[in-house]
Design a protein around this motif. Structure first.
Motif, mmCIF file in Angstrom:
data_model
loop_
_atom_site.group_PDB
_atom_site.id
_atom_site.type_symbol
_atom_site.label_atom_id
_atom_site.label_comp_id
_atom_site.label_asym_id
_atom_site.label_seq_id
_atom_site.Cartn_x
_atom_site.Cartn_y
_atom_site.Cartn_z
ATOM 1 N N PRO A 54 -8.670 -2.475 -2.297
ATOM 2 C CA PRO A 54 -9.047 -1.107 -2.664
ATOM 3 C C PRO A 54 -7.972 -0.379 -3.473
ATOM 4 C CG PRO A 54 -9.657 -1.543 -0.401
ATOM 5 C CD PRO A 54 -8.789 -2.690 -0.838
ATOM 6 N N ARG A 55 -6.709 -0.629 -3.168
ATOM 7 C CA ARG A 55 -5.641 0.036 -3.914
ATOM 8 C C ARG A 55 -5.697 -0.345 -5.394
ATOM 9 N NH1 ARG A 55 -3.970 3.876 -2.427
ATOM 10 N NH2 ARG A 55 -2.565 3.421 -0.709
ATOM 11 N N ILE A 56 -5.948 -1.613 -5.664
ATOM 12 C CA ILE A 56 -5.931 -2.101 -7.047
ATOM 13 C C ILE A 56 -7.261 -1.813 -7.751
ATOM 14 C CG2 ILE A 56 -5.942 -4.311 -8.320
ATOM 15 C CD1 ILE A 56 -3.150 -3.118 -7.666
ATOM 16 N N ALA A 57 -8.345 -1.793 -6.982
ATOM 17 C CA ALA A 57 -9.656 -1.506 -7.589
ATOM 18 C C ALA A 57 -9.676 -0.111 -8.185
ATOM 19 C CB ALA A 57 -10.746 -1.635 -6.538
ATOM 20 N N ASN A 58 -8.909 0.772 -7.596
ATOM 21 C CA ASN A 58 -8.922 2.174 -8.003
ATOM 22 C C ASN A 58 -7.612 2.544 -8.691
ATOM 23 O OD1 ASN A 58 -10.242 4.594 -8.082
ATOM 24 N ND2 ASN A 58 -9.308 5.363 -6.200
ATOM 25 N N TRP A 59 -6.998 1.581 -9.352
ATOM 26 C CA TRP A 59 -5.648 1.773 -9.864
ATOM 27 C C TRP A 59 -5.636 2.669 -11.101
ATOM 28 C CZ3 TRP A 59 -1.317 1.766 -7.819
ATOM 29 C CH2 TRP A 59 -0.149 1.686 -8.560
ATOM 30 N N ALA A 60 -4.656 3.561 -11.169
ATOM 31 C CA ALA A 60 -4.474 4.406 -12.359
ATOM 32 C C ALA A 60 -3.518 3.670 -13.288
ATOM 33 C CB ALA A 60 -3.910 5.760 -11.953
ATOM 34 N N GLU A 61 -4.058 3.146 -14.375
ATOM 35 C CA GLU A 61 -3.270 2.309 -15.282
ATOM 36 C C GLU A 61 -2.056 3.041 -15.845
ATOM 37 O OE1 GLU A 61 -3.430 -0.950 -16.804
ATOM 38 O OE2 GLU A 61 -4.575 -1.369 -15.000
ATOM 39 N N ASP A 62 -2.145 4.380 -15.914
ATOM 40 C CA ASP A 62 -1.007 5.093 -16.499
ATOM 41 C C ASP A 62 0.199 5.120 -15.549
ATOM 42 O OD1 ASP A 62 -2.398 6.713 -14.809
ATOM 43 O OD2 ASP A 62 -2.213 8.523 -16.028
ATOM 44 N N SER A 63 -0.010 4.841 -14.242
ATOM 45 C CA SER A 63 1.154 4.789 -13.334
ATOM 46 C C SER A 63 1.957 3.517 -13.568
ATOM 47 C CB SER A 63 0.773 4.805 -11.866
ATOM 48 O OG SER A 63 -0.475 5.264 -11.605
ATOM 49 N N LEU B 130 0.821 -1.219 0.000
ATOM 50 C CA LEU B 130 0.000 0.000 0.000
ATOM 51 C C LEU B 130 0.847 1.259 0.000
ATOM 52 C CD1 LEU B 130 -2.887 -1.075 2.409
ATOM 53 C CD2 LEU B 130 -2.767 -1.292 -0.062
ATOM 54 N N PRO B 131 1.876 1.375 0.861
ATOM 55 C CA PRO B 131 2.690 2.593 0.795
ATOM 56 C C PRO B 131 3.425 2.762 -0.535
ATOM 57 C CG PRO B 131 3.183 1.354 2.816
ATOM 58 C CD PRO B 131 2.211 0.541 2.012
ATOM 59 N N ILE B 132 3.960 1.679 -1.066
ATOM 60 C CA ILE B 132 4.739 1.794 -2.310
ATOM 61 C C ILE B 132 3.825 2.165 -3.475
ATOM 62 C CG2 ILE B 132 6.085 0.491 -4.017
ATOM 63 C CD1 ILE B 132 7.268 -1.096 -1.594
ATOM 64 N N LEU B 133 2.727 1.437 -3.615
ATOM 65 C CA LEU B 133 1.838 1.724 -4.749
ATOM 66 C C LEU B 133 1.115 3.052 -4.559
ATOM 67 C CD1 LEU B 133 0.457 -1.851 -5.513
ATOM 68 C CD2 LEU B 133 2.306 -0.628 -6.638
ATOM 69 N N GLY B 134 0.839 3.411 -3.312
ATOM 70 C CA GLY B 134 0.212 4.711 -3.057
ATOM 71 C C GLY B 134 1.131 5.855 -3.425
ATOM 72 N N ALA B 135 2.413 5.705 -3.118
ATOM 73 C CA ALA B 135 3.379 6.781 -3.393
ATOM 74 C C ALA B 135 3.688 6.897 -4.873
ATOM 75 C CB ALA B 135 4.665 6.521 -2.614
ATOM 76 N N LEU B 136 3.543 5.807 -5.617
ATOM 77 C CA LEU B 136 3.916 5.822 -7.040
ATOM 78 C C LEU B 136 3.159 6.886 -7.823
ATOM 79 C CD1 LEU B 136 5.380 4.540 -9.473
ATOM 80 C CD2 LEU B 136 3.470 2.931 -9.645
ATOM 81 N N ARG B 137 1.907 7.096 -7.438
ATOM 82 C CA ARG B 137 1.091 8.051 -8.210
ATOM 83 C C ARG B 137 1.679 9.456 -8.173
ATOM 84 N NH1 ARG B 137 -5.158 6.420 -6.934
ATOM 85 N NH2 ARG B 137 -5.121 4.494 -8.081
ATOM 86 N N GLN B 138 2.231 9.828 -7.029
ATOM 87 C CA GLN B 138 2.809 11.172 -6.918
ATOM 88 C C GLN B 138 4.301 11.176 -7.192
ATOM 89 O OE1 GLN B 138 0.512 10.442 -4.054
ATOM 90 N NE2 GLN B 138 -0.974 11.408 -5.401
ATOM 91 N N ASN B 139 4.905 10.013 -7.276
ATOM 92 C CA ASN B 139 6.357 9.926 -7.265
ATOM 93 C C ASN B 139 6.841 8.862 -8.264
ATOM 94 O OD1 ASN B 139 8.981 10.091 -6.511
ATOM 95 N ND2 ASN B 139 8.669 9.595 -4.358
ATOM 96 N N PRO B 140 6.804 9.198 -9.575
ATOM 97 C CA PRO B 140 7.147 8.204 -10.601
ATOM 98 C C PRO B 140 8.496 7.503 -10.388
ATOM 99 C CG PRO B 140 6.185 10.146 -11.601
ATOM 100 C CD PRO B 140 6.357 10.472 -10.145
ATOM 101 N N PRO B 141 9.523 8.132 -9.735
ATOM 102 C CA PRO B 141 10.766 7.376 -9.534
ATOM 103 C C PRO B 141 10.594 6.116 -8.688
ATOM 104 C CG PRO B 141 11.169 9.710 -9.225
ATOM 105 C CD PRO B 141 9.682 9.544 -9.366
ATOM 106 N N MET B 142 9.441 5.961 -8.039
ATOM 107 C CA MET B 142 9.233 4.743 -7.258
ATOM 108 C C MET B 142 8.813 3.561 -8.121
ATOM 109 S SD MET B 142 7.757 6.045 -3.679
ATOM 110 C CE MET B 142 8.174 4.489 -2.961
ATOM 111 N N LEU B 143 8.908 3.729 -9.448
ATOM 112 C CA LEU B 143 8.427 2.685 -10.359
ATOM 113 C C LEU B 143 9.103 1.331 -10.126
ATOM 114 C CD1 LEU B 143 6.586 2.017 -12.738
ATOM 115 C CD2 LEU B 143 8.415 2.714 -14.286
#
Ligand code: GSH
Length: 194
Positions: free
Chosen positions: A154-163, A108-121
């Motif tokens: 919930p994290r995956i249900a609402n996932w932004a595919e572009d991240s 959850l923290p890693i995937l949550g942060a990815l949206r705002q922080n692309p270097p966490m890819l």
């Protein structure tokens, strides 16, 4: 009766899908975080961190009211109260605990942060590879459907595919669609009604 204080967010809906799957009745009360309602004295008394979700169960342990904040703690509370969603024996419970802990502290923290922080890819790809590999030969995270599934869903249900496109993780997609088809998950996901 359980009162749930929540908004239209993935963390909030983790609580209501957990209560639904545990078969617990509740009333959902909207707390509009865009309007700062999470910072009122009333909500601060429910959660000193001033976040949603929080619940108050008027029939807590010993028959006395109890307040629970943090969506992971609410899942644990619902499982404990009903004896559901937490494995059928000690061995299964360890499977639930491992994946539940990994989701709360890693996924959850890693995937949550990815949206705002692309270097966490790279970190996001690493965790998704582990999860996808596990779900390749497991229907759910533990032998039976459990709070480990509800923690991550919930994290995956609402996932932004572009991240990070989930097309690279077909077993996560299969699992997401299977969990998302459960009527209790759909009812919990539809909260709060605003
Ligand atoms: N780890 C917490 C996260 C809760 C959380 O971040 N809630 C957000 C909405 S998704 C919130 O209340 N934000 C308002 C704020 O931080 O002021 C949980 O799972 O309950």
């Amino acid at each position: 009766m359980i009162d749930v204080y929540m908004w239209t967010t993935t963390n909030s809906r983790r609580a209501t899908i957990g209560l639904e799957e545990a078969g617990l009745e509740y009333t959902a009360h909207p707390v509009n975080i865009q309007e700062g309602e999470q910072k009122t004295p009333e909500h601060t008394a429910r959660n000193p961190y001033q976040k949603v979700p929080a619940i108050i169960d008027s029939d807590g342990p010993g028959g006395k009211p109890i307040t629970v904040f943090e969506s992971g703690a609410i899942l644990l509370y619902a499982a404990e109260k009903t004896g559901t969603l937490y494995g059928k024996d000690a061995r299964d419970r360890v499977e639930v605990q491992k994946w539940f802990a990994l989701h709360l502290s890693g996924s959850l923290p890693i995937l949550g942060a990815l949206r705002q922080n692309p270097p966490m890819l790279a970190g996001a790809q690493r965790i998704c590879k582990v999860i996808d590999g596990h779900l390749a030969d497991h229907e759910f995270f533990a032998p039976d459907f459990s709070i480990a599934d509800l923690a991550f869903y919930p994290r995956i249900a609402n996932w932004a595919e572009d991240s990070l496109p989930l097309t690279d993780y077909p077993n996560i997609v299969r699992w997401r669609d299977q969990v998302g088809a459960r009527p209790a998950v759909q009812r919990g996901w539809a909260q709060p009604k605003i």
